[in-house]
Design a protein around this motif. Structure first.
Motif, PDB file in Angstrom:
ATOM      1  N   THR A 158      -3.240  -1.815  -3.209  1.00  0.00           N
ATOM      2  CA  THR A 158      -3.273  -0.613  -4.056  1.00  0.00           C
ATOM      3  C   THR A 158      -4.052  -0.912  -5.327  1.00  0.00           C
ATOM      4  O   THR A 158      -4.047  -2.039  -5.809  1.00  0.00           O
ATOM      5  CB  THR A 158      -1.832  -0.182  -4.415  1.00  0.00           C
ATOM      6  OG1 THR A 158      -1.072  -0.052  -3.222  1.00  0.00           O
ATOM      7  CG2 THR A 158      -1.835   1.136  -5.172  1.00  0.00           C
ATOM      8  N   GLY A 171       0.809  -1.213   0.000  1.00  0.00           N
ATOM      9  CA  GLY A 171       0.000   0.000   0.000  1.00  0.00           C
ATOM     10  C   GLY A 171       0.846   1.269   0.000  1.00  0.00           C
ATOM     11  O   GLY A 171       2.045   1.254   0.225  1.00  0.00           O
ATOM     12  N   SER A 186      -5.594   3.260  -2.080  1.00  0.00           N
ATOM     13  CA  SER A 186      -4.433   2.619  -1.465  1.00  0.00           C
ATOM     14  C   SER A 186      -4.644   2.548   0.033  1.00  0.00           C
ATOM     15  O   SER A 186      -5.122   3.493   0.654  1.00  0.00           O
ATOM     16  CB  SER A 186      -3.154   3.404  -1.782  1.00  0.00           C
ATOM     17  OG  SER A 186      -2.029   2.746  -1.242  1.00  0.00           O
ATOM     18  N   SER A 187      -4.316   1.387   0.605  1.00  0.00           N
ATOM     19  CA  SER A 187      -4.444   1.189   2.048  1.00  0.00           C
ATOM     20  C   SER A 187      -3.517   0.044   2.452  1.00  0.00           C
ATOM     21  O   SER A 187      -2.726  -0.457   1.651  1.00  0.00           O
ATOM     22  CB  SER A 187      -5.904   0.860   2.412  1.00  0.00           C
ATOM     23  OG  SER A 187      -6.294  -0.375   1.824  1.00  0.00           O
ATOM     24  N   ASP A 188      -3.627  -0.377   3.696  1.00  0.00           N
ATOM     25  CA  ASP A 188      -2.811  -1.495   4.169  1.00  0.00           C
ATOM     26  C   ASP A 188      -3.173  -2.795   3.449  1.00  0.00           C
ATOM     27  O   ASP A 188      -2.398  -3.761   3.450  1.00  0.00           O
ATOM     28  CB  ASP A 188      -3.008  -1.684   5.677  1.00  0.00           C
ATOM     29  CG  ASP A 188      -2.468  -0.493   6.444  1.00  0.00           C
ATOM     30  OD1 ASP A 188      -1.642   0.246   5.865  1.00  0.00           O
ATOM     31  OD2 ASP A 188      -2.874  -0.280   7.605  1.00  0.00           O
ATOM     32  N   GLU A 189      -4.355  -2.833   2.844  1.00  0.00           N
ATOM     33  CA  GLU A 189      -4.808  -4.054   2.175  1.00  0.00           C
ATOM     34  C   GLU A 189      -4.399  -4.095   0.705  1.00  0.00           C
ATOM     35  O   GLU A 189      -4.636  -5.087   0.027  1.00  0.00           O
ATOM     36  CB  GLU A 189      -6.332  -4.164   2.288  1.00  0.00           C
ATOM     37  CG  GLU A 189      -6.805  -4.270   3.732  1.00  0.00           C
ATOM     38  CD  GLU A 189      -8.319  -4.371   3.818  1.00  0.00           C
ATOM     39  OE1 GLU A 189      -8.961  -4.302   2.736  1.00  0.00           O
ATOM     40  OE2 GLU A 189      -8.851  -4.508   4.922  1.00  0.00           O
TER      41      GLU A 189
END
Length: 488
Positions: A474, A419, A469-472
């Motif tokens: 993109t 991410g 986009s995140s911790d999980e």
């Protein structure tokens, strides 16, 4: 405190008209008074002459030889006859100031005390108090003074005429004053209003407002109004030009600052990124020169040197390519391309990497034909899919979706990687920028892939954007114009 020009005009007219009426009143009434004075002075002089003529005639017809004795003997008779002859109340005094005629109620003791001593000196004089006038003059017989002749004259008619005239003048003057003021005010009011409007227009120009109504007068004020308007328009145009130039200059300065900053960052990044593999290669070469017979070291050093050399070569190629795109815009050779076919071609070349990291690939593909440059598009897809593999989590997933949408062909690429923080999402397309430096070292990334991908995408008339986009993971989106036949 600033006063209005209308107030000044009104006050000026008020004072001017009031002063004019007052001056006219003073001079006219004073003229009337002077004229009355001349008339009764002339009248009393005539009465004096008539009285002396009568006394001479009476003296000559009498047997008395001395004028003083004649006057004293006949004073009562003379006074009575003179009163009938002149029509005025009359009194006679001797040269010693003694009253010779019978006493009259009209004689004023205070006036006699003031005037009689002067009359005895040979002077002709009079005194007016209210409606009463007392006139004293020397009386002559045989060319010598024999006594004092006194007349009482009533000023009632003159005073009544004067007061009536003054009262009438007051009313007429007030009426003329009001009418004149009203007419003058109505006449000057448009001038004052136009001057006030001109002042308001100038104040608007001072505050930055240049649109106002122009006076339609055909005189100097109208010309001045048009001049102020044109001057305001010229100032407005000049200021607009200055603002445009200032804006262009500001934009140019900002661009130069951004370019300077990017150049410094680029040079710093290039220096740093190039130094890292060179340092590693040099370290292994130093160890090999120190221990040339160490088989374990040789076995470990050769692959490392090969990897770092490959990485350095890849960086040089991409840097040169990016520099070429920055300074020169190559002509894209656009042609209809099936997006799914190109994606399959890139996935086939990356199949080994996908299996190496144990990634799961899923697709949702519709038949889409876009207008693009084959070689440029392969570079874009290679960089995006390579990043999705390199920065993914072990046993992660990659999802590809292709579909048409309103004259565009869309490709969405999602992964379950590390991410990108949203506050850094605007920098991911900068050269040599990587979110995780350590991860980039492990995967061989140098931060040039997305920069090249964006440049080549825009070269073909497409767009590359970061959707989420995140911790999980993109998600990126590519969009290109549909080919003409496909669009139909």
């Amino acid at each position: 405190m600033r006063s209005s020009i209308k107030m000044k005009f009104s006050l000026f007219l008020l004072i001017l008209l009031l002063l004019t009426v007052l001056l006219l009143r003073i001079f006219i009434l004073e003229g009337i008074r002077e004229n009355q004075k001349r008339e009764y002075e002339s009248y009393l002089k005539q009465q004096t002459d008539l009285s002396e003529a009568y006394l001479r005639q009476s003296f000559l017809s009498s047997e008395e030889l001395l004028p003083e004795v004649f006057l004293k003997k006949t004073a009562a008779e003379l006074t009575e006859n003179l009163a009938r002859y002149t029509g005025q109340e009359t009194a006679l005094f001797s040269l010693e100031g003694v009253l010779l005629s019978p006493r009259k109620e009209i004689l004023n003791e205070e006036t006699l005390k003031e005037l009689l001593p002067l009359a005895l000196e040979g002077k002709t004089l009079y005194q007016a108090k209210g409606d009463d006038l007392f006139y004293l003059t020397p009386l002559k017989l045989q060319n010598q003074r024999v006594g004092i002749l006194a007349f009482y004259y009533s000023l009632r008619n003159e005073n009544s005429f004067y007061e009536s005239t003054a009262s009438r003048f007051l009313y007429v003057g007030a009426l003329v004053f009001l009418v004149s003021f009203l007419v003058a005010y109505l006449y000057f009011r448009p001038y004052a209003s136009d001057i006030v409007k001109l002042n308001e227009a100038v104040e608007k120009i001072e505050t930055g407002s240049y649109d106002f109504k122009v006076s339609e007068r055909n005189d100097e004020i109208g010309s001045l109004s048009q001049g102020v308007y044109h001057m305001g328009q010229k100032i407005k145009a000049t200021l607009n030009d200055m603002q445009e130039e200032e804006k262009k200059l500001t934009d140019a300065v900002k661009k130069l600052e951004i370019l300077g900053k990017q150049q410094k960052e680029f040079i710093g990044a290039v220096t740093h990124e190039f130094k890292t593999p060179l340092t590693s290669v040099r370290a292994y070469l130093d160890l090999l020169s120190m221990y040339p017979d160490d088989a374990v070291l040789l076995k470990k050093a050769l692959p490392a040197i090969e990897e770092e050399t490959r990485r350095l070569y890849d960086m040089v190629e991409k840097t040169l390519e990016l520099s070429r795109l920055e300074h020169y815009t190559p002509q894209a050779s656009l042609s209809p391309l099936k997006l799914s076919v190109l994606v399959e071609e890139i996935l086939h070349s990356l199949k080994g990497k996908i299996e190496k990291f144990g990634l799961t690939l899923s697709k949702e593909v519709e038949e889409v034909e876009i207008l693009g440059d084959r070689e440029a598009l392969l570079i874009v897809l290679m960089n995006l899919l390579d990043n999705a593999i390199k920065y993914n989590k072990p046993q992660g997933k990659i999802f590809i979706r292709i579909y048409p949408e309103v004259h565009l062909g869309i490709l969405q690429l999602e992964d379950t990687g590390i991410g990108i923080p949203m506050d850094l999402s605007q920098r991911i397309f900068d050269p040599f920028y990587t979110v995780d430096k350590n991860r980039s070292r492990e995967t061989g990334g140098v931060g040039l892939g997305l920069s090249l991908a964006k440049k080549y995408t825009e070269l073909q008339g497409g767009t590359l954007t970061l959707l989420a986009s995140s911790d999980e993971g993109t998600a990126f989106q590519l969009s290109f114009p549909l080919a003409p036949e496909s669009d139909e």
